[in-house]
Design an enzyme around this catalytic site. Structure first.
Site, PDB file in Angstrom:
ATOM      1  N   ASP A 285       0.868  -1.185   0.000  1.00 37.25           N
ATOM      2  CA  ASP A 285       0.000   0.000   0.000  1.00 37.25           C
ATOM      3  C   ASP A 285       0.904   1.234   0.000  1.00 37.25           C
ATOM      4  O   ASP A 285       1.695   1.429   0.922  1.00 37.25           O
ATOM      5  CB  ASP A 285      -0.886  -0.045   1.263  1.00 37.25           C
TER       6      ASP A 285
ATOM      7  N   ASP B  43      -3.153   2.359  -5.820  1.00 34.75           N
ATOM      8  CA  ASP B  43      -1.986   2.295  -4.920  1.00 34.75           C
ATOM      9  C   ASP B  43      -1.976   1.061  -4.020  1.00 34.75           C
ATOM     10  O   ASP B  43      -1.412   1.118  -2.930  1.00 34.75           O
ATOM     11  CB  ASP B  43      -1.868   3.601  -4.110  1.00 34.75           C
ATOM     12  N   GLU B  44      -2.563  -0.027  -4.467  1.00 33.16           N
ATOM     13  CA  GLU B  44      -2.585  -1.246  -3.652  1.00 33.16           C
ATOM     14  C   GLU B  44      -2.448  -2.484  -4.522  1.00 33.16           C
ATOM     15  O   GLU B  44      -3.048  -2.550  -5.594  1.00 33.16           O
ATOM     16  CB  GLU B  44      -3.967  -1.397  -2.995  1.00 33.16           C
TER      17      GLU B  44
HETATM   18  P1  TTP Z   1      -5.409   5.620   0.469  1.00 28.41           P
HETATM   19  O1  TTP Z   1      -4.480   4.447   0.333  1.00 28.41           O
HETATM   20  O2  TTP Z   1      -6.665   5.425   1.236  1.00 28.41           O
HETATM   21  O3  TTP Z   1      -4.652   6.839   1.152  1.00 28.41           O
HETATM   22  P2  TTP Z   1      -3.193   7.413   1.002  1.00 28.41           P
HETATM   23  O4  TTP Z   1      -2.352   6.578   0.090  1.00 28.41           O
HETATM   24  O5  TTP Z   1      -3.305   8.838   0.609  1.00 28.41           O
HETATM   25  O6  TTP Z   1      -2.657   7.359   2.487  1.00 28.41           O
HETATM   26  P3  TTP Z   1      -2.121   6.133   3.356  1.00 28.41           P
HETATM   27  O7  TTP Z   1      -0.679   6.447   3.602  1.00 28.41           O
HETATM   28  O8  TTP Z   1      -2.930   6.180   4.590  1.00 28.41           O
HETATM   29  O9  TTP Z   1      -2.304   4.878   2.550  1.00 28.41           O
HETATM   30  O10 TTP Z   1      -5.805   6.156  -0.958  1.00 28.41           O
HETATM   31  C1  TTP Z   1      -4.925   6.150  -2.078  1.00 28.41           C
HETATM   32  C2  TTP Z   1      -5.132   7.380  -2.941  1.00 28.41           C
HETATM   33  O11 TTP Z   1      -6.485   7.438  -3.374  1.00 28.41           O
HETATM   34  C3  TTP Z   1      -4.891   8.673  -2.193  1.00 28.41           C
HETATM   35  O12 TTP Z   1      -3.524   9.085  -2.235  1.00 28.41           O
HETATM   36  C4  TTP Z   1      -5.828   9.631  -2.867  1.00 28.41           C
HETATM   37  C5  TTP Z   1      -6.958   8.782  -3.394  1.00 28.41           C
HETATM   38  N1  TTP Z   1      -8.176   8.943  -2.529  1.00 28.41           N
HETATM   39  C6  TTP Z   1      -9.124   9.890  -2.905  1.00 28.41           C
HETATM   40  O13 TTP Z   1      -8.966  10.580  -3.923  1.00 28.41           O
HETATM   41  N2  TTP Z   1     -10.229  10.044  -2.112  1.00 28.41           N
HETATM   42  C7  TTP Z   1     -10.441   9.306  -0.973  1.00 28.41           C
HETATM   43  O14 TTP Z   1     -11.457   9.491  -0.280  1.00 28.41           O
HETATM   44  C8  TTP Z   1      -9.450   8.320  -0.612  1.00 28.41           C
HETATM   45  C9  TTP Z   1      -9.618   7.505   0.638  1.00 28.41           C
HETATM   46  C10 TTP Z   1      -8.342   8.184  -1.421  1.00 28.41           C
HETATM   47 CA    CA Z   2      -2.143   4.292   0.330  1.00 26.78          CA
END
Ligand code: TTP
Ligand code: CA
Length: 369
Positions: A11, A111-112
């Site tokens: 992730d 991103d996963e």
């Molecule tokens: P996430 O993996 O939920 O968040 P993140 O990568 O920003 O943070 P973390 O370090 O906690 O993993 O989401 C991945 C991407 O998806 C994030 O960078 C932006 C996008 N996103 C949105 O546009 N809207 C949202 O509500 C969420 C949860 C994510």
């Molecule tokens: Ca993430």
């Protein structure tokens, strides 16, 4: 005997905001807020994500931009519009690194991803940990992005593990440690236990995964139905037999580019369009796909978009057909759009895929045997 399964979940950390920091390192020590503007007035829209400094001020995904601005009032923070082209490119590069390390690979979103590394590590968790560190290092060296990883005996545990430590975290849960890892967690850490379900579970005096695990499965199926009740029971007990699977065929391949200069000159448009055609047709060739539908799009100076498509009766794969059709479609589009406006961006897309000739040949050869 089959070795224990070893699954890695990757992730990417604060992904969109981290991409922005990578492009502009001076952002690194201040709050960074990536915004999706609704276009209905200044500062209208929602926060897409924020870096960890901004999160300390309560700025997170989904809140209104105006609220984020209030929380960061008088603080030197960067509010940036989302640049999806950048995030998609970085994601693609990281995914291809991840993919090269898995016996099996499954991308879950931008991103996963999951990797099954059972064979590669022969079921050995020490080896899996070394492998995960190696992947993290390669991603950092090549893409300058940190990724957190979880290692576990199945997808469910690996995913929860990946979220435990960030950034650049590496959390390993061996099969024997699954219960001691899962049981103290709050129930809402389980995939599928959202806000409403959590409330219901709290009413049932279930707060932790361990409490859920010990509850009679019949009580759960009575409350949540057979499918969900059984799922909650298994998940809480760390049971998940779902496999890491490659995703099916892409639905379309497309590319969109910003023109060097706004224009409505067909030849200037085609110069860029033909490059895109070369790019997407070589991607289709790599995937051994032919396509039935060709679409073109123009984004005009006022950011409005117009598109046109043509669908053939039978799949095509020739680059000449693609280019000639794109030309015909752009010509028509130019006649339709307002004379006042020039084009800023243009895109070409192919879809309606069929497996290409090569694969068909294999199938028929196989059939003869
Ligand atoms: P996430 O993996 O939920 O968040 P993140 O990568 O920003 O943070 P973390 O370090 O906690 O993993 O989401 C991945 C991407 O998806 C994030 O960078 C932006 C996008 N996103 C949105 O546009 N809207 C949202 O509500 C969420 C949860 C994510
Ligand atoms: Ca993430």
């Amino acid at each position: 005997m089959q070795p224990n399964r070893v699954i890695i979940h990757a992730d990417f950390d604060y992904f969109y905001a981290q991409c922005e920091e990578r492009e502009n390192p001076s952002l690194k020590d201040k709050p960074v807020v990536v915004c999706i503007y609704s276009g209905r007035g200044e500062d209208r829209g929602a926060v897409s994500t924020a870096n960890y400094i901004a999160r300390k001020y309560g700025v997170k995904s989904g809140i209104p931009i105006l609220q984020a601005k209030r929380r960061l009032k008088d603080i030197d923070a960067a509010f940036l519009p989302a640049n999806f082209e950048l995030y998609e490119k970085v994601s693609e590069n990281i995914m291809s690194i991840l993919k090269s390390y898995g016996d099996k690979f499954e991308q879950m979103g931008i991103d996963e991803a999951f990797l099954d590394v059972t064979q590669k590590t022969n079921g050995n968790y020490e080896k899996a940990k070394e492998l995960a560190q190696k992947i993290q290092t390669e991603i950092w060296e090549k893409e300058k992005i940190t990724v957190s990883m979880g290692i576990g005996p199945n997808k469910l545990i690996a995913k929860i593990a990946a979220g435990r430590q960030k950034p650049l975290g590496l959390t390993e849960v061996k099969p024997d440690d699954a219960e001691s890892f899962l049981f103290p967690l709050p129930v809402n850490e389980l995939l599928g236990v959202g806000k409403k379900t959590t409330e219901v579970m709290h009413e049932m005096r279930i707060n932790t995964v361990g409490e859920l695990a010990k509850l009679d499965v019949e009580k759960l199926t009575k409350r949540f139905g057979k499918v969900l009740g059984t799922y909650f029971h298994n998940a809480a007990n760390g049971i998940d037999s779902s496999q890491v699977q490659e995703r099916g065929m892409a639905e379309s391949v497309s590319h969109i580019l910003t023109l060097k200069e706004d224009t409505r000159d067909l030849d200037a448009l085609l110069e860029v369009a033909y490059k895109i055609c070369d790019d997407i047709s070589s991607r289709a060739r790599e995937l051994n796909l032919s396509f039935k539908t060709i679409s073109v799009q123009l984004v005009l100076q006022d950011m409005s978009a117009s598109s046109r498509a043509k669908t053939f009766d039978a799949p095509v794969e020739s680059i000449d057909v693609l280019k000639n059709t794109a030309k015909e479609l752009f010509q028509k589009l130019l006649e339709e759009i307002s004379e006042e406006l020039k084009a800023r961006r243009l895109g070409v897309k192919i879809s309606g895929f069929a497996v290409g000739r090569q694969a068909q040949k294999h199938i028929t050869e196989f059939a003869k045997d």
